[in-house]
Design a protein around this motif. Structure first.
Motif, PDB file in Angstrom:
ATOM      1  N   ALA A   1       0.833  -1.203   0.000  1.00  0.00           N
ATOM      2  CA  ALA A   1       0.000   0.000   0.000  1.00  0.00           C
ATOM      3  C   ALA A   1       0.867   1.252   0.000  1.00  0.00           C
ATOM      4  N   SER A   2       1.953   1.227   0.775  1.00  0.00           N
ATOM      5  CA  SER A   2       2.848   2.387   0.817  1.00  0.00           C
ATOM      6  C   SER A   2       3.398   2.683  -0.570  1.00  0.00           C
ATOM      7  N   ARG A   3       3.808   1.633  -1.281  1.00  0.00           N
ATOM      8  CA  ARG A   3       4.325   1.850  -2.635  1.00  0.00           C
ATOM      9  C   ARG A   3       3.247   2.438  -3.539  1.00  0.00           C
ATOM     10  N   ASN A   4       2.021   1.923  -3.450  1.00  0.00           N
ATOM     11  CA  ASN A   4       0.936   2.443  -4.281  1.00  0.00           C
ATOM     12  C   ASN A   4       0.613   3.897  -3.955  1.00  0.00           C
ATOM     13  N   LEU A   5       0.894   4.297  -2.739  1.00  0.00           N
ATOM     14  CA  LEU A   5       0.670   5.682  -2.323  1.00  0.00           C
ATOM     15  C   LEU A   5       1.865   6.587  -2.619  1.00  0.00           C
ATOM     16  N   GLY A   6       2.965   5.991  -3.103  1.00  0.00           N
ATOM     17  CA  GLY A   6       4.164   6.772  -3.403  1.00  0.00           C
ATOM     18  C   GLY A   6       4.986   7.111  -2.181  1.00  0.00           C
TER      19      GLY A   6
END
Length: 357
Positions: free
Chosen positions: A126-131
C-alpha cells in the motif's frame, strides 16, 4: 542539508467513533483547519483506511491522495504499529494483545502472528501504491518480560528470543525491499527494540538489512533516561521517521523509571503535550537539520493532563516554530577570497625547491 517536512499528525490517538474523528474526510478537514500539512495514517484503523484495498488498487490510493490534496494534505507515512506488535507476542501479553486482532484469531497466537505478518506486507505494498518511502512499526517483544535479570536469565534466552524475532521480520523486510519502502521500528519501552543496543542486535541478525530503519521518538528516551541527543549522533543514518512528542521525568524517593505501577498522572516519568515537558527540541531539530534528515516531523499527541484537541492545535505552532529552514550559503562566504595553489603553499611556509637543489 535540507529542510525537514511538517507538521504531520499521527492519527491513532485521535480517530474515534464520533465526528469529526470517525472518517478520513472529516478528520482531514479538522486537521487541515488546524494547519497540519500531512497525516500519518494508522493502517489498522478501518474507519480511516482499508489496507488490503490499498495494497491491491492504485485507483483507491489515487482517490485517497486526491481527497487529501483537496484539503491541502498528503499522507506522510503509514503506521503499522498494532500489526507489528502482533508479529511477536510473549504469552504473558496474549490476552491484552488479542484485542488488536480479528475475533476469529483471538486465543490462537500462531495464527494471529501469521495474520499480522501478512498485514505488514500489505501495508508495504500500500505504501508503494501511495508513493511513500517509509513506514512505521513496532518490533513486538518476546524478551521484554526478562528485562531485569532476577533470577538470572538462563544462558541463550535473549539470543533465542532475538533470533526468533529476526526470523519473523526478515521476510517482511524483504517484501519492503521489493516495494522500495523502509521499515522504521519505533524505539520504545515494552518492545524488544527499545534502545541502541537492542536495535544493533536485531539489525545484525537480519543481516544489516537495507530496509531496517528507525522511528525516533525522544519521549521514550526521557522515560528510560537515555541520551536522545547522543542517540541522534550515533544512529542518524538509520532514522527515517520522527515523532514529535514531549515527556518529563521527576524521580523521587518513592519511585523512578519503573513508576511503581502508578497510573500515568502519578508516574515519575510521563508523556506531556509539546512544550509542557523536558525534551530539548531546539537541539533535536538542529541535529536533524545538520544530519540532513529527509522525513517529516509528525506530532504524536499523548498527554496525561491536557485535552487532545488543545494539544494538536498548540502542536502545529510548536513544530512550525522549531523547523529550521536550512541555509543555502555559508555564512562567512562574504569574507572569502580566491587563492591559488601557490599562494596556499606560501601561506603555509611550504616552498617548492628547485629541481636538483
Amino acid at each position: 542539508m535540507r529542510t525537514l517536512k511538517g507538521p504531520s499528525l499521527h492519527l491513532a490517538q485521535f480517530s474515534g467513533d464520533q465526528p469529526p474523528f470517525n472518517s478520513l474526510d472529516s478528520i482531514a478537514d479538522w486537521a487541515s483547519g488546524l494547519g497540519f500539512k500531512a497525516l500519518q495514517v494508522p493502517a489498522w484503523d478501518a474507519r480511516l483506511f482499508d489496507v488490503a484495498q490499498a495494497a491491491q488498487s492504485h485507483g483507491y490510493c489515487e482517490d485517497i491522495k486526491g481527497r487529501l490534496a483537496e484539503r491541502g494534505l498528503q499522507i506522510s507515512e503509514l503506521s503499522t504499529h498494532m500489526f507489528g506488535q502482533l508479529v511477536a507476542v510473549h504469552p504473558a501479553y496474549d490476552a491484552m494483545c488479542d484485542a488488536f486482532a480479528p475475533a476469529a484469531l483471538r486465543g490462537h497466537p500462531a495464527e494471529r502472528s501469521a495474520w499480522a505478518i501478512e498485514q505488514v506486507k500489505l501495508a508495504a505494498r500500500a505504501s508503494r501504491n501511495l508513493g511513500l518511502e517509509d513506514m512505521g512499526t513496532f518490533s513486538g517483544s518476546l524478551a521484554w518480560p526478562y528485562l531485569f535479570p532476577f533470577p538470572q536469565r538462563p544462558e541463550g534466552l535473549i539470543e533465542t528470543a532475538f533470533e526468533e524475532l529476526a526470523r519473523r521480520w526478515r521476510p517482511i523486510l524483504d517484501v519492503c525491499d521489493e516495494q522500495g519502502v523502509n521499515l522504521c521500528y519505533e524505539i520504545h519501552p515494552a518492545e524488544d527494540l527499545h534502545d541502541g543496543t537492542s536495535f544493533e542486535r536485531f539489525h545484525a541478525l537480519v543481516g544489516e538489512h537495507e530496509r531496517c530503519r528507525i522511528l525516533f521518538d525522544p519521549s521514550h528516551f526521557v522515560l528510560q533516561q537515555l541520551d536522545y541527543l547522543g542517540y541522534l549522533d550515533l544512529y542518524h543514518p538509520f532514522i527515517r521517521m520522527f515523532h514529535v512528542k514531549d515527556a518529563e521525568f521527576y524521580p523521587s524517593a518513592r519511585q523512578g523509571v519503573y513508576g511503581g505501577y502508578s497510573g500515568w498522572a502519578d508516574r515519575a516519568g510521563r508523556f506531556r503535550s509539546l512544550g509542557d515537558g523536558q525534551v530539548d527540541f531546539k537541539r533535536i531539530f538542529s541535529k536533524l537539520a545538520q544530519y540532513d534528515y529527509a522525513g517529516w516531523a509528525t506530532l504524536e499527541w499523548e498527554c496525561c493532563l491536557k485535552d487532545q484537541e488543545d494539544g494538536a492545535r498548540e502542536g502545529v505552532a510548536f513544530i512550525n516554530r522549531h523547523i529550521i529552514r536550512v541555509t543555502e550559503q555559508v555564512f562567512d562566504d562574504f569574507a572569502g577570497a580566491p587563492v591559488d595553489a601557490g599562494q596556499i603553499r606560501r601561506m603555509l611556509g611550504v616552498h617548492t625547491q628547485e629541481a636538483g637543489a
